[in-house]
Design a protein around this motif. Structure first.
Motif, PDB file in Angstrom:
ATOM      1  N   UNK A 164       0.848  -1.186   0.000  1.00  0.00           N
ATOM      2  CA  UNK A 164       0.000   0.000   0.000  1.00  0.00           C
ATOM      3  C   UNK A 164       0.888   1.241   0.000  1.00  0.00           C
ATOM      4  N   UNK A 165       0.928   1.941  -1.109  1.00  0.00           N
ATOM      5  CA  UNK A 165       1.707   3.167  -1.248  1.00  0.00           C
ATOM      6  C   UNK A 165       0.775   4.368  -1.121  1.00  0.00           C
ATOM      7  N   UNK A 166       1.091   5.235  -0.154  1.00  0.00           N
ATOM      8  CA  UNK A 166       0.240   6.388   0.110  1.00  0.00           C
ATOM      9  C   UNK A 166       0.840   7.611  -0.578  1.00  0.00           C
ATOM     10  N   UNK A 167       0.136   8.115  -1.588  1.00  0.00           N
ATOM     11  CA  UNK A 167       0.581   9.271  -2.356  1.00  0.00           C
ATOM     12  C   UNK A 167      -0.274  10.485  -2.005  1.00  0.00           C
ATOM     13  N   UNK A 168       0.142  11.648  -2.505  1.00  0.00           N
ATOM     14  CA  UNK A 168      -0.600  12.871  -2.203  1.00  0.00           C
ATOM     15  C   UNK A 168      -2.005  12.853  -2.812  1.00  0.00           C
ATOM     16  N   UNK A 169      -2.129  12.191  -3.964  1.00  0.00           N
ATOM     17  CA  UNK A 169      -3.430  12.189  -4.637  1.00  0.00           C
ATOM     18  C   UNK A 169      -4.201  10.879  -4.467  1.00  0.00           C
ATOM     19  N   UNK A 170      -3.758  10.048  -3.498  1.00  0.00           N
ATOM     20  CA  UNK A 170      -4.469   8.801  -3.268  1.00  0.00           C
ATOM     21  C   UNK A 170      -3.542   7.669  -2.866  1.00  0.00           C
ATOM     22  N   UNK A 171      -4.002   6.436  -3.072  1.00  0.00           N
ATOM     23  CA  UNK A 171      -3.238   5.252  -2.702  1.00  0.00           C
ATOM     24  C   UNK A 171      -3.083   4.336  -3.893  1.00  0.00           C
ATOM     25  N   UNK A 172      -1.966   3.608  -3.898  1.00  0.00           N
ATOM     26  CA  UNK A 172      -1.732   2.584  -4.907  1.00  0.00           C
ATOM     27  C   UNK A 172      -1.557   1.259  -4.185  1.00  0.00           C
ATOM     28  N   UNK A 173      -2.382   0.300  -4.500  1.00  0.00           N
ATOM     29  CA  UNK A 173      -2.328  -1.011  -3.841  1.00  0.00           C
ATOM     30  C   UNK A 173      -1.942  -2.063  -4.876  1.00  0.00           C
ATOM     31  N   UNK A 174      -0.880  -2.794  -4.561  1.00  0.00           N
ATOM     32  CA  UNK A 174      -0.436  -3.899  -5.408  1.00  0.00           C
ATOM     33  C   UNK A 174      -0.259  -5.137  -4.551  1.00  0.00           C
ATOM     34  N   UNK A 175      -0.280  -6.299  -5.198  1.00  0.00           N
ATOM     35  CA  UNK A 175      -0.105  -7.540  -4.437  1.00  0.00           C
ATOM     36  C   UNK A 175       0.492  -8.607  -5.344  1.00  0.00           C
ATOM     37  N   UNK A 176       0.962  -9.680  -4.731  1.00  0.00           N
ATOM     38  CA  UNK A 176       1.562 -10.760  -5.488  1.00  0.00           C
ATOM     39  C   UNK A 176       1.857 -11.953  -4.608  1.00  0.00           C
ATOM     40  N   UNK A 177       2.372 -13.003  -5.229  1.00  0.00           N
ATOM     41  CA  UNK A 177       2.685 -14.225  -4.478  1.00  0.00           C
ATOM     42  C   UNK A 177       4.058 -14.169  -3.824  1.00  0.00           C
TER      43      UNK A 177
END
Length: 363
Positions: A215-228
């Protein structure tokens, strides 16, 4: 100041007695240790050359540990023998003051304390690396890390701080469970990775996150990535979760100071124990001076009970010092009072005893 024949005479007798006491106690302790551990050697089929190497590292460790006590016993033995032959009386009657007579004792204490500090700080810890590893391998039960809810600060750069949380770490498989990696800017969370497992890959010297979500918290929102799976490089190693039993005994003074700084930066809970070891290394040389002074004072007067009584009295005082030291170390490790004050408590108490006894010495 130029040394006189009397100074050399006393100095040689003290050093010779010190060597004699050290060798005698080492022989007794090594025999007792052999008897105590021989069954473990046989049961674990320990090779003979490893046993020999173990005792070669065990001997200097015991010598360094008992230095203040062996100095005290050697001083009592030497001075009581001189007093029984009326040598002390003759020295004082010749116009030499008691304070002047203490100079060769002070020189002996300086030589022994200096050598002891160097050996305990730089030489013996290197030898202890084998001794401790040997005991953990053949004489102790297998180690299992039972710590839970492990929090560590693992990096700090450009106002950003990296933290790691693990619910538990399995040292047998080098796997951590319920992992959380957080990057903070002050009190603000800017990046967070949650993973089911964190596993050490020895071939790459990296960690592998399994079933992760970032979960990356940026000024204009969040970016959520996932993987194995995700390979990552952390300022963290499997040894950080290993058996730290008496680990401080294997560190030279430089290594000890570096480790204390590292653990403080991580906010680790065990840094206090390593600080206790550091303070003890600085305290012990002063104990040599104090115990030697007490040894001279209690044995300088010729008594009707004879040398045996004075030597026995010396052993009683030495035993009292050991009890006080053990108590002080336990208090320091429990962090129930100021650490430095607790470690120096034996020196403070017996330093006061030395000053009180000094008033009773023959003039």
């Amino acid at each position: 100041m130029k040394l006189k024949k009397l100074d050399w005479y006393i100095l040689k007798k003290i050093l010779a007695a010190f060597v004699f006491v050290v060798v005698s106690l080492e022989m007794i302790i090594c025999v007792l240790d052999w008897v105590d551990k021989n069954d473990d050697f046989i049961e674990n089929e320990v090779p003979g050359h490893l046993i020999r190497q173990y005792f070669l590292t065990f001997i200097p460790w015991i010598a360094g540990l008992l230095t203040p006590i062996t100095v005290f016993i050697a001083t009592v033995f030497t001075t009581a023998k001189m007093a029984s032959k009326s040598e002390i009386v003759a020295i004082l009657a010749s116009g030499v003051s008691f304070r002047r007579m203490l100079i060769p004792y002070l020189m002996a204490a300086t030589l022994i304390a200096g050598a002891s500090f160097y050996l305990n700080s730089y030489v013996i810890p290197d030898a202890n690396k084998f001794r401790i590893a040997f005991e953990l391998e053949y004489l102790k039960d297998p180690f299992y890390n039972t710590d839970k809810h492990i929090h560590l600060k693992i990096a700090e750069k450009d106002s950003l701080e990296d933290y790691i949380y693990l619910y538990r770490y399995d040292v047998r498989r080098d796997i951590g469970s319920s992992v959380s990696l957080e990057k903070m800017h002050g009190t603000k969370l800017v990046d967070k990775i949650n993973a089911r497992q964190l596993q050490w890959v020895d071939s790459t010297k990296r960690w592998k996150l399994k079933r992760w979500q970032r979960r990356q918290i940026l000024e204009d929102g969040e970016v959520i990535t996932e993987g194995k799976e995700l390979d990552t490089l952390l300022n963290l190693y499997p040894s950080d979760f290993g058996n730290k039993d008496r680990m401080w005994e294997t560190m030279t003074m430089g290594e000890l100071n570096d480790y204390i700084r590292l653990q403080k930066s991580r906010g680790a809970d065990d840094v206090h124990i390593f600080q206790v070891e550091e303070y003890i290394r600085y305290m012990s040389p002063f104990a040599v001076f104090i115990l030697m002074a007490i040894g001279v004072i209690v044995s300088a007067r010729k008594t009707r009970q004879g040398t045996g009584f004075q030597i026995a009295l010396g052993f009683v005082i030495a035993f009292a010092f050991i009890i006080t030291f053990v108590l002080a170390r336990a208090i320091a490790e429990a962090n129930s009072m100021n650490t430095i004050l607790a470690i120096w408590m034996p020196n403070i108490i017996f330093g006061g005893v030395a000053m009180l006894l000094y008033k009773t010495v023959p003039r």
